[in-house]
Design a protein around this motif. Sequence first.
Motif, PDB file in Angstrom:
ATOM      1  N   GLY A 148     -25.365 153.324 -30.410  1.00 48.13           N
ATOM      2  CA  GLY A 148     -25.476 152.245 -31.393  1.00 48.13           C
ATOM      3  C   GLY A 148     -25.285 150.849 -30.845  1.00 48.13           C
ATOM      4  N   SER A 149     -24.579 150.713 -29.719  1.00 50.66           N
ATOM      5  CA  SER A 149     -24.329 149.380 -29.159  1.00 50.66           C
ATOM      6  C   SER A 149     -25.393 148.957 -28.152  1.00 50.66           C
ATOM      7  CB  SER A 149     -22.946 149.340 -28.499  1.00 50.66           C
ATOM      8  OG  SER A 149     -22.897 150.247 -27.407  1.00 50.66           O
ATOM      9  N   SER A 150     -26.372 149.817 -27.885  1.00 55.66           N
ATOM     10  CA  SER A 150     -27.451 149.480 -26.961  1.00 55.66           C
ATOM     11  C   SER A 150     -28.454 148.544 -27.630  1.00 55.66           C
ATOM     12  CB  SER A 150     -28.176 150.760 -26.531  1.00 55.66           C
ATOM     13  OG  SER A 150     -28.861 151.336 -27.648  1.00 55.66           O
ATOM     14  N   GLY A 151     -29.424 148.070 -26.853  1.00 55.00           N
ATOM     15  CA  GLY A 151     -30.467 147.225 -27.439  1.00 55.00           C
ATOM     16  C   GLY A 151     -31.237 147.958 -28.520  1.00 55.00           C
ATOM     17  N   THR A 170     -23.524 156.571 -33.119  1.00 55.40           N
ATOM     18  CA  THR A 170     -22.491 156.974 -32.169  1.00 55.40           C
ATOM     19  C   THR A 170     -22.331 155.913 -31.094  1.00 55.40           C
ATOM     20  OG1 THR A 170     -24.082 158.163 -30.755  1.00 55.40           O
ATOM     21  CG2 THR A 170     -22.992 159.425 -32.501  1.00 55.40           C
ATOM     22  N   THR A 171     -21.086 155.762 -30.612  1.00 60.03           N
ATOM     23  CA  THR A 171     -20.776 154.868 -29.490  1.00 60.03           C
ATOM     24  C   THR A 171     -19.715 155.564 -28.638  1.00 60.03           C
ATOM     25  OG1 THR A 171     -18.913 153.730 -30.552  1.00 60.03           O
ATOM     26  CG2 THR A 171     -21.117 152.873 -31.009  1.00 60.03           C
ATOM     27  N   ARG A 172     -19.262 154.853 -27.611  1.00 60.67           N
ATOM     28  CA  ARG A 172     -18.246 155.462 -26.740  1.00 60.67           C
ATOM     29  C   ARG A 172     -16.971 154.621 -26.657  1.00 60.67           C
ATOM     30  NH1 ARG A 172     -19.751 159.734 -24.044  1.00 60.67           N
ATOM     31  NH2 ARG A 172     -18.137 159.470 -22.467  1.00 60.67           N
ATOM     32  N   SER A 173     -16.731 153.760 -27.638  1.00 59.55           N
ATOM     33  CA  SER A 173     -15.472 153.015 -27.671  1.00 59.55           C
ATOM     34  C   SER A 173     -15.188 152.533 -29.087  1.00 59.55           C
ATOM     35  CB  SER A 173     -15.507 151.811 -26.716  1.00 59.55           C
ATOM     36  OG  SER A 173     -16.245 150.747 -27.268  1.00 59.55           O
ATOM     37  N   LYS A 174     -13.920 152.286 -29.364  1.00 60.66           N
ATOM     38  CA  LYS A 174     -13.501 151.803 -30.681  1.00 60.66           C
ATOM     39  C   LYS A 174     -14.097 150.426 -30.953  1.00 60.66           C
ATOM     40  CE  LYS A 174      -9.396 150.686 -33.443  1.00 60.66           C
ATOM     41  NZ  LYS A 174      -7.901 150.633 -33.456  1.00 60.66           N
ATOM     42  N   ASN A 175     -14.082 149.549 -29.952  1.00 60.10           N
ATOM     43  CA  ASN A 175     -14.606 148.199 -30.122  1.00 60.10           C
ATOM     44  C   ASN A 175     -16.092 148.217 -30.465  1.00 60.10           C
ATOM     45  OD1 ASN A 175     -14.482 145.287 -29.968  1.00 60.10           O
ATOM     46  ND2 ASN A 175     -15.517 145.449 -27.991  1.00 60.10           N
ATOM     47  N   LYS A 176     -16.866 149.066 -29.778  1.00 59.02           N
ATOM     48  CA  LYS A 176     -18.291 149.158 -30.058  1.00 59.02           C
ATOM     49  C   LYS A 176     -18.543 149.733 -31.454  1.00 59.02           C
ATOM     50  CE  LYS A 176     -19.820 149.528 -25.248  1.00 59.02           C
ATOM     51  NZ  LYS A 176     -20.436 150.412 -24.228  1.00 59.02           N
ATOM     52  N   SER A 177     -17.708 150.679 -31.869  1.00 60.63           N
ATOM     53  CA  SER A 177     -17.847 151.251 -33.218  1.00 60.63           C
ATOM     54  C   SER A 177     -17.642 150.184 -34.284  1.00 60.63           C
ATOM     55  CB  SER A 177     -16.832 152.381 -33.417  1.00 60.63           C
ATOM     56  OG  SER A 177     -17.212 153.525 -32.699  1.00 60.63           O
ATOM     57  N   ILE A 178     -16.658 149.324 -34.069  1.00 55.60           N
ATOM     58  CA  ILE A 178     -16.387 148.236 -35.019  1.00 55.60           C
ATOM     59  C   ILE A 178     -17.580 147.290 -35.101  1.00 55.60           C
ATOM     60  CG2 ILE A 178     -14.955 146.185 -35.425  1.00 55.60           C
ATOM     61  CD1 ILE A 178     -12.609 147.786 -34.174  1.00 55.60           C
ATOM     62  N   HIS A 187     -21.582 154.634 -41.025  1.00 58.12           N
ATOM     63  CA  HIS A 187     -20.634 155.522 -40.342  1.00 58.12           C
ATOM     64  C   HIS A 187     -20.800 155.318 -38.843  1.00 58.12           C
ATOM     65  CE1 HIS A 187     -20.678 157.579 -44.273  1.00 58.12           C
ATOM     66  NE2 HIS A 187     -21.997 157.546 -44.152  1.00 58.12           N
ATOM     67  N   SER A 188     -19.758 154.839 -38.169  1.00 61.86           N
ATOM     68  CA  SER A 188     -19.810 154.606 -36.727  1.00 61.86           C
ATOM     69  C   SER A 188     -18.823 155.538 -36.042  1.00 61.86           C
ATOM     70  CB  SER A 188     -19.487 153.144 -36.420  1.00 61.86           C
ATOM     71  OG  SER A 188     -19.754 152.852 -35.072  1.00 61.86           O
ATOM     72  N   ILE A 189     -19.313 156.368 -35.131  1.00 62.14           N
ATOM     73  CA  ILE A 189     -18.529 157.463 -34.565  1.00 62.14           C
ATOM     74  C   ILE A 189     -18.258 157.224 -33.086  1.00 62.14           C
ATOM     75  CG2 ILE A 189     -18.439 159.972 -34.241  1.00 62.14           C
ATOM     76  CD1 ILE A 189     -20.842 160.008 -36.350  1.00 62.14           C
TER      77      ILE A 189
END
Length: 298
Positions: A148-151, A170-178, A187-189
């Motif tokens: 989700g945080s990619s381009g 989906t992401t791989r960190s709490k900051n990116k999920s926020i 829903h950000s996982i």
Amino acid sequence: MRVVEIKKQGGPEVLYIGSRPIPKPKNNEVLIKVKAAGVNKPDILQREGEYPPPKGVSDILGLEISGGVVEIGKKTKNIKIGDKVCALVSGGGYSEYCLAPYQQCLPIPKNISFEEASTIPETFFTVWFNLFIRSRIEKNKKILIHGGSSGIGTTAIQITKNFGLEVFTTTRSKNKSIKCKKLGADHSINVKNVDFEKLVKNKTKNEGVDVILDIVGGDYVQKNINLLKRNGILINLGWLTGSIVKINLLMVMLKRLTITGSTLRAGSLKEKEKIAKELKKYIWPLIEKKKKKPILSK
């Protein structure tokens, strides 16, 4: 003109500033004085020797640019010298001047900088083509967007949310999920802490989702198949963790799933022209109303 050259395949250290003649536009091309160029995963893969440019395409890196039109071909339509545009190109973006087919050029949206505009073409063309032209997704459907945080991810989240879909990502960190939630994800996982398959099943009462956009691959593929509803669509746009996978095709048959994917660079001019026209019609108004914004990393 100055260009970014590659001494040999490898890391960023192989890049250097070289010199080449300023190219001349063909009949359907425009010459753009580049103000900014986006950096994408294909550029990195090409630099590393994993993604050679298609035959007949510039070997200079760069698939998206913004700048001012300084010369036009004889058959160019709806563009004049001096216009500020962003453009999808098949190569050549990391240079002072770059050629682009006029059909793949779009006016820079109001209140958007050259730097922001240069991040638009590659991801917007890709997302629109795969979700709205090829897959024809509809309002009130559920979509899972990996990375989700990619381009691709940030673009897909904003576009699908604006078109009325329920968005999982989906992401791989709490900051990116926020940050994904702020962009519109319902829903950000964070996959480092949570099994996305279990969470999506829980949130959908075991129904799953209608569409999955995946840039990860690997062991995500079988989980994606498990999560898709009947007649669901899995769209593969990248393989960050591997493209050779073992899956249970019985589930594909029983649920009548579609598994597809695409690369934009090798697409036809007619195809890209259609995408450009639809982006200008449906997405440019959202950008100008600040309902959708390009995400500039640095």
